[in-house]
Enzyme design. Structure first.
Site: not given
Ligand code: GLY
Length: 298
Positions: A222-223, A172, A202-203, A200, A225
């Site tokens: 970041t990290g 990210t 993520g965040d 899938r 998700g």
């Molecule tokens: N932080 C991005 C993801 O987990 O997709």
């Protein structure tokens, strides 16, 4: 003069720290220059993220991580302090998904558009898919397949355990900016996690989890998700601003017993443009410029 800008290039275990240093410095300087030339916070964020998406050192745009099938799908988001927001997810091989997120904010009544619908909008607005796979990510993917071969079908638990070393999570890119009017913008862009199941999410495109902006400031995550989403992290940090300030709110969040072992990190600006950052992952790359003063991760 209130202008301020901070960028991140991901949290996790970052192998190529010099490449991250070069990349975040380039992006933050370009975003700052835009602010100095009168750009809005939104345009400064866009300027910085376009640069990070072009840089193969980062998991976004060109150089994005591949999913389990070896495909690239990308996510991006934008939010302004007036509450306007737009996001896209599971978009096929788009080099600059931040542009699509901004168009979704500006041209539609929706907050988040995913998959085939997002691909169709991208084509309609002249954004074409590209092959964004780098040699490095193709090699990583082949190694991943070798290690997990047969595991997905036979033993789901073992499959995820085997997959773990590939989730270095230096994923990210993000940016938070404040312009001379005191308005904020936050933007994110990602290629997601290596070896993820297709589909899938993520965040990064999830308002309140990956990002949040309001009159008191803005936060970008970041990290990992799933971990960020479980705690609605960016809004949770934003919500503490009035009571204790952004810095204390972020530090308090990262120190929580249910958060301190998670591979996650954040950047943000408070309402005076004061930059904040913090992470529980091994590394997080970031850089900021405020009132012309520059700093970068060590
Ligand atoms: N932080 C991005 C993801 O987990 O997709």
């Amino acid at each position: 003069m209130k202008r301020s800008i901070i960028v991140h290039g991901g949290a996790g275990y970052i192998k190529d720290l010099p490449a991250h240093k070069k990349g975040v410095e380039h992006a933050v300087r370009a975003g700052w220059e835009a602010l100095e030339n009168g750009a809005s916070a939104q345009n400064a964020v866009k300027t910085a993220i376009l640069i990070l998406e072009d840089d193969p050192a980062f998991d976004s745009g060109y150089g994005s991580y591949l999913d389990l099938k070896g495909d690239i799908s990308v996510d991006a988001s934008i939010m302004l302090s007036n509450g306007n927001s737009g996001a896209c997810s599971n978009v096929s091989s788009l080099r600059h998904p931040i542009e699509l997120a901004i168009k979704i904010m500006e041209e539609t009544d929706h907050l988040l558009i995913v998959g085939a619908g997002a691909d169709a909008l991208a084509r309609r607005w002249g954004m074409k898919p590209e092959d964004l796979r780098t040699e490095k990510e193709i090699i990583k993917h082949k190694k991943l397949l070798k290690i997990i071969s047969g595991k997905a079908a036979s033993d789901e638990k073992e499959y995820y355990t085997k997959l773990r070393p590939f989730r270095d999570l230096s994923d990210t890119v993000g940016c938070v900016a404040m312009d001379d009017t005191g308005a904020f913008a936050v933007g994110l862009s990602t290629g997601g996690m290596r070896g993820r199941l297709p589909g899938r999410i993520g965040d990064t495109p999830v308002l309140g989890s990956g990002f949040y902006a309001g009159p008191s400031g803005a936060v970008a995550a970041t990290g990992h998700g799933e971990k960020i989403m479980r705690h609605v992290s960016s809004y949770e940090i934003y919500r503490g601003i009035e009571a204790e300030g952004l810095k204390a709110s972020l530090q308090g969040f990262l120190a929580r017993s249910d958060i301190r072992d998670l591979d996650i990190g954040f950047i943000g600006l408070d309402k005076d443009g004061e930059p904040v950052w913090g992470h529980n992952s091994a590394h997080m790359s970031w850089a900021y410029i405020r009132d012309g003063n520059y700093d970068i991760f060590k």
